[in-house]
Design an enzyme around this catalytic site. Structure first.
Site: not given
Lengths: 263, 401
Positions: A50, A61
């Site tokens: 990724e 996040d």
């Protein structure tokens, strides 16, 4: 469907392993050195990589990836530069390993969905994960990605009701990313006890592989989950290791987690 | 008239761009809100609290000296500065905290910029007995000491946010991250008519009390609807609240005033409607200040409440379709307007509100004598005295020093 992702899962399965989907941030600490980090992940055993593309306001996040985003933006990382300077070189070094872009939808919109999909496919990208784009908002974008051969990988959360989870899985491209904990990205000492049941449910409904991500940082966690998933995603732990000790540390962490995924 | 073209959509704008973890909570909120709205006892309870506690209806005040000085339309002020806690923000927090209680939520989180929404949320939580945490950019915590104290005095926990630009947008990011991890028992009270669906609709409906009262009061005061209504626009909660009930009245000009900061050419402003481009920030598609790579830019305004790089999706739609006119006022123009209103009308407006006043004179003259201009006086300026007095105070009027 790009097909690259399915092949990568099949290769891991043929070796009797769960797949390791490894995340790092493009441009952390700068664009050329992040190429070395991505390469190290593959050397350590990552089956799918990724490629994180920084966004100024990463609401999904936790602190580790927020910090990496800030460093990458300071280093001049943009989606355009990642597709020109990072993706082609990683793809050249690791031609077998599917690359998946992970970023926020605004970054894709700013480039233009169609332009991104075409450019990404040309440069060797197989899929994309956009954590702030739930199914209701993704119809047009996914059609554009489908036409270009880029898999839009859906996410499924612990809060997703059963019928919705099954609908997401049935219609998935690439793989289903099962978010293990209600929260943001980042390492967790303990994963929720009902995670394995949830993975089984999604896996029963899904025509594509199912992976668990968010909170996973150790071989033990990977071993436990690999009985219920086709693989795991490791992100923050890798980003932290690469930031603190460089590509070799990220490689060692991938190798350790990969040991936990051997069946 | 309804500008909602589909559930949660305002033309091209709106939607629900959030992590999957939050989608079920937003659906739950949407359903609970629809059920509450269909229940007459809920509306009655909100109305009772607004009357008994907030002090509504707020008055419509003629600004006689400004009218005379500006030499144009009659100027009237809708006095949201007189609502409890000193701004319109309380209209929404009372409604949302009552909704959260109805939904059985155990705790409340909120974001705040200048602190007005944080104070209003802490106030509603104190009134209804729910624990409250407010996320506030660390820079704003330093700049808005008075409101930080008010929130703490009201029993709320203020959590300074150190990430990004350490201002409102980062506080909103952190509040959303917190909500993702505590979504089952927590309600997130968003203060702007922004965020993912259904927030822009919920906040607008609770704030529309401003415009609804104004319709009745205007008829009573001058026998017709206003010819123009002007409000400042940051995220846009006071603007959508006062303007929304008039969208279907073609005779009423609707005007929003954005933060021009150091000037539109300076790159330091909060003019998302004027200079923003289409993007996704904090859960909805709207007009945002961003660079060519989709990175959100930092806004600037002398007023913390307008210091935001996005704007609510319904206002973006009203601006793009031309139903709302958009103007800007710079920091300096807002400061000048603050003193003009203070000395002509005996009102210290908030710096946000001062932006609306800064365009008042030209609007009053454009409309002309005999017409009626209403300025939404969205909040009072007590919170801003440190910012304003640091720049020196002009000499007194008509008194020898």
């Amino acid at each position: 469907m790009s097909g690259d992702i399915a092949k990568a899962f099949a290769r891991a399965k043929a070796r009797g392993e769960g797949a390791l989907v490894a995340y790092a941030m493009a441009g952390d600490p700068d664009l050329p050195r992040s190429v070395d980090v991505f390469t190290a992940l593959v050397e350590g055993g990552a089956d799918i990589v990724e490629v994180g593309v920084a966004f100024s306001d990463p609401i999904a996040d936790g602190p580790v990836i927020q910090g990496a985003s800030e460093r990458a933006l300071k280093a001049g990382s943009t989606l355009r530069r990642v597709l020109e300077e990072v993706v082609p070189e990683v793809h050249r070094r690791c031609p077998e390993t599917p690359l998946v872009i992970m970023t926020y939808v605004n970054v894709i919109m700013a480039m233009g969905e169609e332009r991104f999909a075409k450019l990404a496919r040309e440069r060797g990208v197989s899929g994309a994960i956009l954590p702030d784009l739930p199914p209701e908002e993704s119809g047009a974008l996914r059609a554009t990605f489908d036409a270009a051969g880029v898999d839009l990988i859906p996410l499924c959360a612990p809060t997703t009701p059963r019928a919705r989870a099954e609908a997401i899985a049935k219609d998935a491209r690439g793989f289903v990313y099962c978010v293990s904990v209600a929260g943001v990205t980042g390492m967790r000492a303990e994963l929720p006890p009902d995670l394995s049941q949830r993975l089984d449910l999604v896996r029963n409904a899904s025509p594509v592989p199912v992976v668990a991500g968010f909170g996973i940082s150790s071989a033990d966690q990977a071993r436990t989950l690999s009985a219920h998933a086709d693989g795991v995603v490791v992100g923050s732990a890798i980003v932290r290791a690469a930031h603190a000790d460089g590509p070799q540390a990220a490689k060692a962490l991938c190798a350790e987690i990969k040991r936990g995924l051997k069946r | 008239m309804n500008t909602e073209t589909a559930a949660g959509r305002f033309g091209r704008f709106g939607g629900r761009y959030v992590p999957e973890t939050l989608v079920p909570a937003l659906m739950e909120l949407e359903e609970a809100y629809a059920a509450a709205r269909a229940d007459p006892t809920f509306d009655a309870e909100v109305a009772r609290v607004l009357r008994e506690f907030v002090g509504r209806p707020t008055t419509l005040t003629p600004a006689r000296r400004l009218t005379e000085s500006w030499g144009g339309a009659h100027v009237w002020l809708k006095r949201e500065d007189l609502a409890h806690t000193g701004a319109h923000k309380i209209n929404n927090t009372v409604g949302q905290v009552l909704l959260a209680k109805r939904m059985g939520k155990q705790r409340i989180i909120a974001e705040t910029g200048a602190g007005q929404h944080g104070v209003a949320t802490a106030t509603a939580c104190a009134l209804f007995g729910l624990p409250c945490e407010v996320y506030m950019g660390a820079l704003d915590v330093e700049r808005q000491a008075l409101n930080v104290f008010r929130m703490r005095a009201l029993g709320a926990v203020v959590r300074p946010v150190e990430s990004g630009s350490r201002t409102l947008k980062d506080a909103m990011n952190e509040a959303m991250r917190t909500w993702v991890s505590q979504v089952s028992d927590t309600h997130y009270v968003i203060g702007s008519a922004a965020g993912p669906h259904p927030y822009p609709t919920v906040v607008r409906d609770f704030q529309a009390i401003i415009g609804k009262e104004l319709r009745t009061q205007a008829q009573a005061a001058f026998g017709k609807l206003p010819d123009a209504i002007v409000a400042c626009v940051g995220g846009g909660s006071n603007a959508i609240g006062v303007l929304h009930p008039f969208i279907g009245d073609a005779s009423v000009r609707l005007i929003g005033v954005e933060a021009g900061g150091h000037g539109l050419d300076s790159g330091q402003h909060g003019a998302s409607l004027t200079l923003g481009s289409e993007g996704v920030l904090h859960g909805s598609r709207s007009l945002v200040l961003q660079d060519g790579d989709g990175q959100i830019q930092e806004a600037h305004s002398i007023s913390a409440g307008l210091d935001y790089p996005g704007v609510g999706p319904e206002l973006a739609h009203l601006a793009k379709t031309g139903r709302m006119e958009v103007r800007t006022a710079t920091d300096d123009e807002a400061l000048a307007a603050f003193y003009e209103v203070a000395r002509m009308e005996g009102i210290l407006p908030a710096l946000e509100t001062s932006h609306a006043f800064a365009r008042g004179k030209e609007l009053a003259r454009e409309l002309g004598v005999g017409k009626y201009l209403v300025i939404n006086c969205s909040g009072r300026g007590d919170k801003d005295v440190a910012t304003i007095s640091a720049r020196g105070v002009p000499p007194a009027v008509g008194v020898k020093a």
